[in-house]
Design a protein around this motif. Sequence first.
Motif, PDB file in Angstrom:
ATOM      1  N   LEU A 170       0.850  -1.192   0.000  1.00 32.25           N
ATOM      2  CA  LEU A 170       0.000   0.000   0.000  1.00 32.25           C
ATOM      3  C   LEU A 170       0.881   1.235   0.000  1.00 32.25           C
ATOM      4  N   ASN A 171       0.443   2.300  -0.683  1.00 28.62           N
ATOM      5  CA  ASN A 171       1.187   3.555  -0.580  1.00 28.62           C
ATOM      6  C   ASN A 171       0.615   4.371   0.589  1.00 28.62           C
ATOM      7  N   GLN A 172       1.231   5.509   0.871  1.00 25.53           N
ATOM      8  CA  GLN A 172       0.851   6.319   2.027  1.00 25.53           C
ATOM      9  C   GLN A 172      -0.621   6.753   1.974  1.00 25.53           C
ATOM     10  N   ILE A 173      -1.075   7.182   0.808  1.00 24.19           N
ATOM     11  CA  ILE A 173      -2.457   7.658   0.679  1.00 24.19           C
ATOM     12  C   ILE A 173      -3.439   6.507   0.889  1.00 24.19           C
ATOM     13  N   GLU A 174      -3.142   5.323   0.289  1.00 22.51           N
ATOM     14  CA  GLU A 174      -4.015   4.162   0.473  1.00 22.51           C
ATOM     15  C   GLU A 174      -4.085   3.766   1.948  1.00 22.51           C
ATOM     16  N   LEU A 175      -2.930   3.789   2.614  1.00 20.13           N
ATOM     17  CA  LEU A 175      -2.895   3.446   4.031  1.00 20.13           C
ATOM     18  C   LEU A 175      -3.762   4.404   4.838  1.00 20.13           C
ATOM     19  N   GLU A 176      -3.603   5.694   4.631  1.00 19.05           N
ATOM     20  CA  GLU A 176      -4.365   6.686   5.391  1.00 19.05           C
ATOM     21  C   GLU A 176      -5.862   6.544   5.137  1.00 19.05           C
ATOM     22  N   ASP A 177      -6.242   6.359   3.872  1.00 11.70           N
ATOM     23  CA  ASP A 177      -7.665   6.203   3.538  1.00 11.70           C
ATOM     24  C   ASP A 177      -8.260   4.966   4.215  1.00 11.70           C
ATOM     25  N   ARG A 178      -7.538   3.860   4.127  1.00 15.74           N
ATOM     26  CA  ARG A 178      -8.048   2.609   4.696  1.00 15.74           C
ATOM     27  C   ARG A 178      -8.068   2.650   6.220  1.00 15.74           C
ATOM     28  N   LEU A 179      -7.049   3.275   6.825  1.00 15.52           N
ATOM     29  CA  LEU A 179      -7.031   3.372   8.286  1.00 15.52           C
ATOM     30  C   LEU A 179      -8.214   4.191   8.796  1.00 15.52           C
ATOM     31  N   GLU A 180      -8.543   5.258   8.091  1.00 16.84           N
ATOM     32  CA  GLU A 180      -9.678   6.086   8.494  1.00 16.84           C
ATOM     33  C   GLU A 180     -10.970   5.273   8.496  1.00 16.84           C
ATOM     34  N   ILE A 181     -11.153   4.465   7.459  1.00 14.69           N
ATOM     35  CA  ILE A 181     -12.342   3.616   7.374  1.00 14.69           C
ATOM     36  C   ILE A 181     -12.300   2.523   8.444  1.00 14.69           C
ATOM     37  N   ALA A 182     -11.120   1.918   8.635  1.00 15.88           N
ATOM     38  CA  ALA A 182     -10.984   0.820   9.606  1.00 15.88           C
ATOM     39  C   ALA A 182     -11.317   1.281  11.022  1.00 15.88           C
ATOM     40  N   LEU A 183     -10.843   2.450  11.380  1.00 19.73           N
ATOM     41  CA  LEU A 183     -11.031   2.916  12.752  1.00 19.73           C
ATOM     42  C   LEU A 183     -12.457   3.394  13.022  1.00 19.73           C
TER      43      LEU A 183
END
Length: 179
Positions: free
Chosen positions: A24-37
């Motif tokens: 995952l790149n940085q943007i994908e990680l941030e987007d997915r973490l926001e949804i996960a949390l």
Amino acid sequence: MRVSDEDRERTAQQLQRAFTEGRLNQIELEDRLEIALSAKTYADLLGLIDDLPSEQPAAGDVVELESKTGNLKRSGDWNVPRRLRVSSKYGSIDLDLSEAVIAHSVVEIEIDLTYGSGKIIVPEGGVVDVDGFRSEWGSVNTSDLPSRPRPGALRVVITGRAKYGSLTVRYPRRRWFTH
């Protein structure tokens, strides 16, 4: 099924590992973490990780259920492990995943039946792969369940054998209510 804080954290850790592995790149990680949390259901979480390799289970991730003459039954609200090994010499196996807590996108069930029969009920929309299951003198009935992986759908992979017994895999029966 609603998720707990521990479920959200486990998914976040898996996403962070995927980022450190370069998946995952940085943007994908941030987007997915926001949804996960902020996820409310398991479907929300599974959609975030279903395109990532599943974690290889440690020895402790395999749960073994064994019976020589009795019946093995799991139903209702129970935690389904990533890998389940079930064996019964003379009894039957009855696993109902339809109301269970399943934190994985893929569940592997290894079955060893000698004289008994097995029944597995998968949640609506789930897909089932029985290509690795062999029946010597019995039968395997999947009630026309889909076997091709689908995004966001639980995938149940069944392997093993039934020497003289049969295996049935199906969705839950529909309940009809009258008013």
